[in-house]
Design a protein around this motif. Sequence first.
Motif, mmCIF file in Angstrom:
data_model
loop_
_atom_site.group_PDB
_atom_site.id
_atom_site.type_symbol
_atom_site.label_atom_id
_atom_site.label_comp_id
_atom_site.label_asym_id
_atom_site.label_seq_id
_atom_site.Cartn_x
_atom_site.Cartn_y
_atom_site.Cartn_z
ATOM 1 N N LEU A 34 -3.598 24.746 2.568
ATOM 2 C CA LEU A 34 -4.797 24.099 2.379
ATOM 3 C C LEU A 34 -6.023 24.750 3.040
ATOM 4 N N ARG A 35 -5.880 24.948 4.012
ATOM 5 C CA ARG A 35 -6.909 25.440 5.025
ATOM 6 C C ARG A 35 -7.340 27.020 4.503
ATOM 7 N N PHE A 36 -6.299 27.732 4.137
ATOM 8 C CA PHE A 36 -6.463 28.951 3.754
ATOM 9 C C PHE A 36 -7.252 28.966 2.305
ATOM 10 N N GLN A 37 -6.771 27.952 1.307
ATOM 11 C CA GLN A 37 -7.355 27.971 0.200
ATOM 12 C C GLN A 37 -8.791 27.442 0.240
ATOM 13 N N ASN A 38 -9.180 26.602 1.129
ATOM 14 C CA ASN A 38 -10.471 26.067 1.521
ATOM 15 C C ASN A 38 -11.269 27.110 2.225
ATOM 16 N N ALA A 39 -10.724 27.979 2.690
ATOM 17 C CA ALA A 39 -11.603 29.176 3.517
ATOM 18 C C ALA A 39 -11.955 30.372 2.448
ATOM 19 N N THR A 40 -11.002 30.413 1.183
ATOM 20 C CA THR A 40 -11.301 31.256 0.395
ATOM 21 C C THR A 40 -11.982 30.584 -1.084
ATOM 22 N N ASN A 41 -12.496 29.464 -0.743
ATOM 23 C CA ASN A 41 -13.037 28.596 -1.977
ATOM 24 C C ASN A 41 -12.291 28.373 -3.088
ATOM 25 N N GLN A 42 -10.829 28.266 -3.200
ATOM 26 C CA GLN A 42 -10.164 28.424 -4.117
ATOM 27 C C GLN A 42 -9.704 26.570 -4.012
ATOM 28 N N LEU A 43 -10.039 25.857 -3.189
ATOM 29 C CA LEU A 43 -9.443 24.568 -3.134
ATOM 30 C C LEU A 43 -10.458 23.470 -3.877
ATOM 31 N N ASP A 44 -9.855 22.556 -4.529
ATOM 32 C CA ASP A 44 -10.695 21.745 -5.538
ATOM 33 C C ASP A 44 -10.842 20.441 -4.810
ATOM 34 N N ASN A 45 -9.639 19.889 -4.222
ATOM 35 C CA ASN A 45 -9.825 18.454 -3.544
ATOM 36 C C ASN A 45 -9.682 18.610 -1.972
ATOM 37 N N THR A 46 -10.648 18.907 -1.440
ATOM 38 C CA THR A 46 -10.901 18.910 -0.150
ATOM 39 C C THR A 46 -10.465 17.660 0.517
ATOM 40 N N SER A 47 -10.363 16.588 0.064
ATOM 41 C CA SER A 47 -9.840 15.291 0.773
ATOM 42 C C SER A 47 -8.320 15.607 1.156
ATOM 43 N N ARG A 48 -7.655 16.556 0.365
ATOM 44 C CA ARG A 48 -6.196 16.414 0.592
ATOM 45 C C ARG A 48 -5.918 17.088 1.945
ATOM 46 N N ILE A 49 -6.745 17.577 2.546
ATOM 47 C CA ILE A 49 -6.753 18.180 4.099
ATOM 48 C C ILE A 49 -6.513 17.051 5.039
ATOM 49 N N LYS A 50 -7.535 16.221 4.557
ATOM 50 C CA LYS A 50 -7.451 14.967 5.689
ATOM 51 C C LYS A 50 -6.404 14.076 5.351
ATOM 52 N N GLU A 51 -5.957 14.067 4.279
ATOM 53 C CA GLU A 51 -4.588 13.174 3.954
ATOM 54 C C GLU A 51 -3.513 13.623 4.628
ATOM 55 N N VAL A 52 -3.050 15.298 4.527
ATOM 56 C CA VAL A 52 -2.080 15.870 5.158
ATOM 57 C C VAL A 52 -2.046 15.862 6.448
ATOM 58 N N ARG A 53 -3.381 15.830 7.052
ATOM 59 C CA ARG A 53 -3.239 15.598 8.453
ATOM 60 C C ARG A 53 -2.968 14.252 9.121
ATOM 61 N N LYS A 54 -3.380 13.207 8.208
ATOM 62 C CA LYS A 54 -2.922 12.186 8.636
ATOM 63 C C LYS A 54 -1.580 11.763 8.527
ATOM 64 N N MET A 84 0.881 -1.243 -0.007
ATOM 65 C CA MET A 84 0.115 -0.253 0.021
ATOM 66 C C MET A 84 0.954 1.109 0.082
ATOM 67 N N LYS A 85 0.336 2.377 -0.255
ATOM 68 C CA LYS A 85 0.944 3.522 -0.348
ATOM 69 C C LYS A 85 1.408 4.015 1.017
ATOM 70 N N THR A 86 0.564 3.917 1.864
ATOM 71 C CA THR A 86 0.696 4.601 3.150
ATOM 72 C C THR A 86 1.873 3.477 4.041
ATOM 73 N N ASN A 87 2.059 2.515 3.579
ATOM 74 C CA ASN A 87 3.109 1.645 4.264
ATOM 75 C C ASN A 87 4.463 1.981 3.655
ATOM 76 N N LYS A 88 4.553 2.172 2.447
ATOM 77 C CA LYS A 88 5.748 2.666 1.695
ATOM 78 C C LYS A 88 6.220 4.093 2.295
#
Length: 67
Positions: free
Chosen positions: A32-52, A1-5
């Motif tokens: 990413l949070r800044f982009q999300n607040a200004t409605n410029q973020l397309d892929n919001t799932s990236r926030i969750k990925e970076v947090r993990k 898997m990608k995460t194991n690597k």
Amino acid sequence: MKTNKFVEELKNKSANELNEELVAAKKELFNLRFQNATNQLDNTSRIKEVRKNIARIQTVITEKANA
């Protein structure tokens, strides 16, 4: 898997490299949070990925400190 690597790559890095990676991930999360607040973020799932990823980096740092 990608995460194991990703975790295996983290375990092979030194403490300084891990700290640099942690700072970079936190900066990315801030942007990413800044982009999300200004409605410029397309892929919001990236926030969750970076947090993990931040949690994974911190876990490896703690494991190395306890070893």
